[in-house]
Write an enzyme that holds these catalytic residues in place. Structure first.
Site, PDB file in Angstrom:
ATOM      1  N   ARG A  79      45.109  -4.277  11.045  1.00 23.51           N
ATOM      2  CA  ARG A  79      44.066  -4.293  10.035  1.00 23.51           C
ATOM      3  C   ARG A  79      44.173  -5.564   9.192  1.00 23.51           C
ATOM      4  NH1 ARG A  79      45.177  -1.261   6.501  1.00 23.51           N
ATOM      5  NH2 ARG A  79      47.058  -0.260   7.289  1.00 23.51           N
ATOM      6  N   TYR A 211      40.371  -4.550  16.884  1.00 27.84           N
ATOM      7  CA  TYR A 211      41.552  -3.722  16.599  1.00 27.84           C
ATOM      8  C   TYR A 211      41.163  -2.369  15.981  1.00 27.84           C
ATOM      9  CZ  TYR A 211      45.572  -1.721  14.421  1.00 27.84           C
ATOM     10  OH  TYR A 211      46.523  -0.808  14.050  1.00 27.84           O
ATOM     11  N   GLY A 213      41.923  -0.023  13.568  1.00 26.44           N
ATOM     12  CA  GLY A 213      41.538   0.247  12.179  1.00 26.44           C
ATOM     13  C   GLY A 213      40.350  -0.572  11.702  1.00 26.44           C
ATOM     14  N   LYS A 220      39.404   4.685   9.809  1.00 27.75           N
ATOM     15  CA  LYS A 220      39.657   4.300   8.422  1.00 27.75           C
ATOM     16  C   LYS A 220      38.359   4.044   7.656  1.00 27.75           C
ATOM     17  CE  LYS A 220      43.925   4.470   9.416  1.00 27.75           C
ATOM     18  NZ  LYS A 220      45.033   5.101   8.756  1.00 27.75           N
ATOM     19  N   HIS A 240      44.763  10.032   3.490  1.00 29.58           N
ATOM     20  CA  HIS A 240      45.550   9.420   4.569  1.00 29.58           C
ATOM     21  C   HIS A 240      46.803  10.282   4.792  1.00 29.58           C
ATOM     22  CE1 HIS A 240      47.644   5.463   6.096  1.00 29.58           C
ATOM     23  NE2 HIS A 240      47.197   6.190   7.086  1.00 29.58           N
ATOM     24  N   SER A 262      50.847   3.379   6.166  1.00 29.31           N
ATOM     25  CA  SER A 262      50.795   3.048   7.579  1.00 29.31           C
ATOM     26  C   SER A 262      52.187   2.703   8.101  1.00 29.31           C
ATOM     27  CB  SER A 262      49.861   1.859   7.796  1.00 29.31           C
ATOM     28  OG  SER A 262      48.575   2.185   7.327  1.00 29.31           O
ATOM     29  N   CYS A 264      54.798   4.567   8.386  1.00 28.67           N
ATOM     30  CA  CYS A 264      55.896   5.152   7.609  1.00 28.67           C
ATOM     31  C   CYS A 264      56.199   6.589   8.006  1.00 28.67           C
ATOM     32  CB  CYS A 264      55.588   5.066   6.121  1.00 28.67           C
ATOM     33  SG  CYS A 264      55.656   3.369   5.503  1.00 28.67           S
ATOM     34  N   GLY A 265      55.789   7.001   9.205  1.00 36.06           N
ATOM     35  CA  GLY A 265      56.310   8.258   9.724  1.00 36.06           C
ATOM     36  C   GLY A 265      55.377   9.447   9.787  1.00 36.06           C
ATOM     37  N   ASN A 268      55.275  10.842  13.462  1.00 38.16           N
ATOM     38  CA  ASN A 268      56.571  11.444  13.761  1.00 38.16           C
ATOM     39  C   ASN A 268      56.743  12.790  13.080  1.00 38.16           C
ATOM     40  OD1 ASN A 268      58.751   9.680  15.339  1.00 38.16           O
ATOM     41  ND2 ASN A 268      57.265   8.344  14.369  1.00 38.16           N
ATOM     42  N   ASP A 291      47.079  11.603  10.864  1.00 38.90           N
ATOM     43  CA  ASP A 291      46.708  10.413  10.079  1.00 38.90           C
ATOM     44  C   ASP A 291      45.729  10.702   8.948  1.00 38.90           C
ATOM     45  OD1 ASP A 291      47.162   7.521   9.883  1.00 38.90           O
ATOM     46  OD2 ASP A 291      45.043   7.305  10.376  1.00 38.90           O
ATOM     47  N   ASN A 383      53.044  -3.671  16.119  1.00 39.09           N
ATOM     48  CA  ASN A 383      51.952  -2.725  15.829  1.00 39.09           C
ATOM     49  C   ASN A 383      51.225  -2.313  17.114  1.00 39.09           C
ATOM     50  OD1 ASN A 383      50.413  -1.142  13.994  1.00 39.09           O
ATOM     51  ND2 ASN A 383      48.751  -2.657  14.048  1.00 39.09           N
ATOM     52  N   ARG A 385      49.946   0.050  19.967  1.00 41.53           N
ATOM     53  CA  ARG A 385      49.478   1.429  19.729  1.00 41.53           C
ATOM     54  C   ARG A 385      49.134   2.135  21.031  1.00 41.53           C
ATOM     55  NH1 ARG A 385      48.874   3.276  14.072  1.00 41.53           N
ATOM     56  NH2 ARG A 385      49.578   1.449  12.926  1.00 41.53           N
ATOM     57  N   ARG A 416      58.417   4.072   1.913  1.00 40.23           N
ATOM     58  CA  ARG A 416      59.568   3.436   2.557  1.00 40.23           C
ATOM     59  C   ARG A 416      60.312   2.724   1.444  1.00 40.23           C
ATOM     60  NH1 ARG A 416      60.438   1.467   8.027  1.00 40.23           N
ATOM     61  NH2 ARG A 416      58.649   2.552   8.893  1.00 40.23           N
ATOM     62  N   PHE A 508      63.571  12.116  11.268  1.00 38.32           N
ATOM     63  CA  PHE A 508      62.943  12.747  12.438  1.00 38.32           C
ATOM     64  C   PHE A 508      63.114  14.269  12.394  1.00 38.32           C
ATOM     65  CE2 PHE A 508      63.975   8.312  13.365  1.00 38.32           C
ATOM     66  CZ  PHE A 508      62.705   7.838  13.656  1.00 38.32           C
ATOM     67  N   ASN A 511      64.215  16.111   9.343  1.00 45.16           N
ATOM     68  CA  ASN A 511      63.334  16.222   8.171  1.00 45.16           C
ATOM     69  C   ASN A 511      62.904  17.671   7.932  1.00 45.16           C
ATOM     70  OD1 ASN A 511      63.541  13.478   7.717  1.00 45.16           O
ATOM     71  ND2 ASN A 511      61.727  12.986   8.935  1.00 45.16           N
TER      72      ASN A 511
HETATM   73  N1  LIG Z   1      64.428   6.061   9.736  1.00 44.38           N
HETATM   74  C1  LIG Z   1      63.357   6.775  10.027  1.00 44.38           C
HETATM   75  N2  LIG Z   1      62.326   6.176  10.660  1.00 44.38           N
HETATM   76  C2  LIG Z   1      61.234   6.922  10.914  1.00 44.38           C
HETATM   77  C3  LIG Z   1      61.154   8.299  10.561  1.00 44.38           C
HETATM   78  N3  LIG Z   1      59.939   8.763  10.952  1.00 44.38           N
HETATM   79  C4  LIG Z   1      59.302   7.710  11.517  1.00 44.38           C
HETATM   80  N4  LIG Z   1      60.069   6.599  11.503  1.00 44.38           N
HETATM   81  C5  LIG Z   1      59.724   5.273  12.055  1.00 44.38           C
HETATM   82  O1  LIG Z   1      58.602   4.747  11.367  1.00 44.38           O
HETATM   83  C6  LIG Z   1      57.750   4.006  12.246  1.00 44.38           C
HETATM   84  C7  LIG Z   1      56.325   4.457  12.129  1.00 44.38           C
HETATM   85  O2  LIG Z   1      56.232   5.840  12.323  1.00 44.38           O
HETATM   86  P1  LIG Z   1      54.841   6.574  12.606  1.00 44.38           P
HETATM   87  O3  LIG Z   1      55.122   8.037  12.630  1.00 44.38           O
HETATM   88  O4  LIG Z   1      54.193   5.994  13.790  1.00 44.38           O
HETATM   89  O5  LIG Z   1      53.994   6.120  11.306  1.00 44.38           O
HETATM   90  P2  LIG Z   1      52.516   6.527  10.833  1.00 44.38           P
HETATM   91  O6  LIG Z   1      52.633   6.810   9.371  1.00 44.38           O
HETATM   92  O7  LIG Z   1      51.966   7.584  11.692  1.00 44.38           O
HETATM   93  O8  LIG Z   1      51.704   5.176  11.024  1.00 44.38           O
HETATM   94  P3  LIG Z   1      50.096   4.835  11.081  1.00 44.38           P
HETATM   95  O9  LIG Z   1      49.609   5.255  12.410  1.00 44.38           O
HETATM   96  O10 LIG Z   1      50.091   3.351  10.902  1.00 44.38           O
HETATM   97  O11 LIG Z   1      49.376   5.482   9.954  1.00 44.38           O
HETATM   98  C8  LIG Z   1      58.338   4.199  13.636  1.00 44.38           C
HETATM   99  O12 LIG Z   1      59.067   3.048  13.970  1.00 44.38           O
HETATM  100  C9  LIG Z   1      59.244   5.383  13.494  1.00 44.38           C
HETATM  101  O13 LIG Z   1      60.293   5.365  14.420  1.00 44.38           O
HETATM  102  C10 LIG Z   1      62.281   8.907   9.902  1.00 44.38           C
HETATM  103  O14 LIG Z   1      62.287  10.098   9.574  1.00 44.38           O
HETATM  104  N5  LIG Z   1      63.344   8.094   9.665  1.00 44.38           N
HETATM  105  O1  LIG Z   2      44.243   1.907  10.946  1.00 45.57           O
HETATM  106  C1  LIG Z   2      44.934   1.619  11.902  1.00 45.57           C
HETATM  107  O2  LIG Z   2      44.650   0.696  12.663  1.00 45.57           O
HETATM  108  C2  LIG Z   2      46.142   2.420  12.236  1.00 45.57           C
HETATM  109  C3  LIG Z   2      46.570   3.288  11.175  1.00 45.57           C
HETATM  110  O3  LIG Z   2      46.544   4.498  11.309  1.00 45.57           O
HETATM  111  C4  LIG Z   2      47.003   2.699   9.907  1.00 45.57           C
HETATM  112  O4  LIG Z   2      47.138   1.494   9.815  1.00 45.57           O
HETATM  113  O5  LIG Z   2      47.239   3.490   8.958  1.00 45.57           O
HETATM  114 MN   LIG Z   3      47.270   5.540   9.394  1.00 44.57          MN
END
Ligand SMILES: Nc1nc2c(ncn2[C@@H]2O[C@H](COP(=O)(O)OP(=O)(O)OP(=O)(O)O)[C@@H](O)[C@H]2O)c(=O)[nH]1
Ligand SMILES: O=C([O-])CC(=O)C(=O)O
Ligand SMILES: [Mn+2]
Length: 600
Positions: A79, A211, A213, A220, A240, A262, A264-265, A268, A291, A383, A385, A416, A508, A511
């Site tokens: 983005r 891209y 987003g 978004k 979000h 974005s 930040c997990g 996961n 998301d 980034n 995807r 973070r 992970f 949590n």
């Molecule tokens: N240390 C740590 N890293 C984590 C944890 N959860 C996720 N991550 C890392 O954070 C990064 C992004 O995690 P995602 O779950 O893809 O993040 P998201 O918030 O869905 O991202 P967007 O799609 O951009 O909105 C990855 O590299 C993960 O491995 C956690 O509990 N601990």
């Molecule tokens: O918007 C995007 O391209 C991917 C996403 O989920 C973010 O950045 O939060």
């Molecule tokens: Mn997102």
């Protein structure tokens, strides 16, 4: 000059839609217009064309059936917040949190870019529905684009095609509105790239990027920036946030919505697999969304949430059978990968994946894994995807398709933060919780272009996505405060680091231990100590069986650093003041009260 390719009988009865498509065709001058019906046959034809022209590369059919690699332009990988605008009549309505342009100027600038830009291309008209097609919480839009890659991705990420068009027509004929999104990849020139939003007109114009987003306008642009604006006037929230369901051994399910910035997990956490002992005891986690979350108070005062999306556009790097086995299982087939590396036998590859050796990097250059790490850079773009249907996820909940949504028990904010912020704390009440969200800070990631690892304020993870003035947005959040049955609000930080620079919390699956504590707090049966920043668990208030935390980890994850927080709250006060008198007094009073308790 090409003839204007307007079909004799556009497949809609809705004059407003017909007229808009004609106007766009007159401006952009495509060779052909294709109305997307969302069918398998349509998708197969688009994919075949993209394979033929190199837009998609077929992956190994044995290991990854029906899956594709797309390599974007190397300057178009994330983005672009500096090129993203909110165009309201009054600059103050967009607020200091957005880049603003006057609507007339925005339209003029965009229309100049769109002028003739689809010559030689096909223009696709994509009717889509954000949310279950029969849900009163869902909202519809139409995206016009010249990118078949966008069509294929929108088909995964939204309910797209004939059923959406039928709803748009039904609502339109009854006087309802749909969001109009116009997109062109243009020349993919970073100097001719803008993402503009006209919330007062429910309109989006996006030029020069393919891209996710920036180009999948349902995500978004619509489901957050335009929807947040709509939600304010209609009394709901567009956030979000991921949504997950947690079933305890007694068979009760609690739904939790969590806002993390974005990368930040969110994905996961949404797909969390309980640690071994929890699985044995009967804990289950199901995924509603990863998301975006749209929430509205129900008749019982609780907030009911839907996931407006139908797929996941997830970060590939770091996804492994250890970190996120559900995601890995989800993307074994029928998946579009963007900007990952490639093995010699045509499998997708990224940093953190278990096994495999990349032979090509995300740009398609040969990749020498034996070269020193410092000289070769990552094989996958940080980034990179995957786009995949939520229905392929083993933990996907049938409740995600429920038209009424799921009742939310807890809202979680998180960032973070390498220092200061403990593993978890609970807000005192709704107003304090809104401040906790408003005060969120996080270190920047690769999801947006710009420096990575810089701490910035990202209130409710909406800094890049709130379609109006943050001061008004916080006031809107506060306005829910007298509804009985509202969720409790928490803050988490999975990313606290030790003196050695390593994460102190295993994260992970583990949590879930934090979530278990939250659910117990919701039910009123878990301990905590009261501090000025909220209720903090002692280490013994969480189930840490089988987690090996050293003294430093215990001290930092469960500790409260008064001097550090005093400084943080002074900074939060400065941040709130940037919004001037428009910032709700209740929020400033809450900040001042806590700062005073901290001795500031
Ligand atoms: N240390 C740590 N890293 C984590 C944890 N959860 C996720 N991550 C890392 O954070 C990064 C992004 O995690 P995602 O779950 O893809 O993040 P998201 O918030 O869905 O991202 P967007 O799609 O951009 O909105 C990855 O590299 C993960 O491995 C956690 O509990 N601990
Ligand atoms: O918007 C995007 O391209 C991917 C996403 O989920 C973010 O950045 O939060
Ligand atoms: Mn997102």
């Amino acid at each position: 000059m090409n003839a204007i390719a307007v079909p004799q009988h556009p497949p809609t009865r809705l004059d407003e839609l017909k007229q808009w498509v004609e106007d766009v065709a007159r401006l952009t001058r495509p060779d052909a217009i294709h109305w997307c019906d969302g069918s398998d046959a349509e998708n197969a034809a688009l994919i075949a064309n993209m394979q033929a022209d190199g837009t998609l590369i077929k992956l190994n059919e044995k290991t990854h059936p029906d899956s594709w690699l797309h390599r974007s332009h190397p300057d178009d990988v994330a983005r672009v917040e500096h090129l993203t605008f909110v165009c309201t009549r009054h600059a103050d309505d967009a607020g200091p949190n957005n880049h603003w342009m006057a609507p007339d100027e925005g339209h003029a600038q965009m229309d100049a870019l769109f002028d003739g830009c689809m010559r030689g291309r096909t223009m696709y008209v994509i009717p889509y529905c954000m949310g279950p097609i029969d849900s009163p919480l869902s909202r519809c839009g139409v995206e016009i684009t010249d990118s078949p890659y966008v069509v294929a991705n929108m088909r995964i990420m939204t309910r797209m095609g004939a059923a959406a068009l039928a709803r748009i027509e039904r609502e339109g004929l009854a006087g309802g509105a749909f969001v109009k999104g116009l997109h062109s990849i243009g020349e993919l020139d970073p100097n001719r790239r803008f993402i503009m939003h006209f919330p007062e007109e429910l309109t989006i114009k996006s030029y020069g990027s393919g891209y996710g987003g920036n180009a999948l306008l349902g995500k978004k642009c619509h489901a957050l920036r335009i929807a947040s604006y709509q939600a304010r006037s209609e009394g709901w929230l567009a956030e979000h946030m991921l949504i997950l369901g947690v079933e305890n051994p007694q068979g009760e399910t609690h739904y939790i919505a969590a806002a993390f910035p974005s990368a930040c997990g969110k994905t996961n956490l949404a797909m969390l697999i309980p640690p071994e002992g929890y699985r044995r005891d009967g804990w289950k986690v199901t995924t509603i969304g990863d998301d975006i979350c749209w929430m509205r108070p129900g008749a019982d005062g609780r907030l009911y949430a839907i996931n407006p999306e139908a797929g996941f556009f997830g970060v590939a790097p770091g996804t492994s059978s250890k970190s996120n086995p559900n995601a890995l299982a989800t993307i074994q087939n029928n998946t579009i990968f963007t900007n990952v590396g490639l093995t010699a036998d045509g499998q997708p590859w990224w940093e953190g994946l278990d096994g495999g050796v990349p032979a090509y990097d995300w740009r398609g250059h040969e990749y020498d894994s034996s070269a020193p790490a410092s000289s070769r850079g990552p094989a996958a773009h940080p980034n990179a995807r995957f786009t995949v249907s939520a229905k392929q996820c083993p933990s996907y909940s049938p409740m995600a398709e429920h038209p009424q949504g799921v009742p939310i028990s807890a809202i979680v904010f998180g960032g973070r933060r390498a220092s200061l912020v403990p593993l978890v704390f609970e807000a005192r009440d709704w107003t304090h919780g809104v401040l906790v969200g408003a005060a969120m800070g996080s270190e920047t990631t690769a999801a947006a272009t710009g420096a990575v690892g810089v701490m910035r304020r990202d209130p409710m993870a909406m800094k890049p996505f709130c379609g109006y003035n943050f001061a008004d947005y916080f006031a809107h959040w506060l306005s829910f405060g007298d509804v009985a049955g509202l969720p409790k609000i928490f803050h988490v930080n999975w990313f606290r680091k030790g003196d050695d620079g390593k994460f102190l919390w295993p994260g992970f699956g583990d949590n879930l231990r934090v979530i278990e504590w939250m659910i117990a707090r919701v039910k009123g049966d878990a301990g905590a100590q009261d501090t000025p920043i909220g209720a903090l668990p002692h280490a013994h208030d969480l189930n840490l069986d089988g987690v090996d935390l050293g003294d430093e980890a215990r001290a930092k994850l469960f500790g409260f650093d008064e001097a550090g927080w005093r400084e943080e709250f002074a900074g939060i006060g400065e941040f709130l003041d940037e919004y001037g008198p428009r910032m709700p007094a209740a929020l400033k009073a809450e900040q001042a009260r806590i700062l005073a308790e901290l001795g500031g």
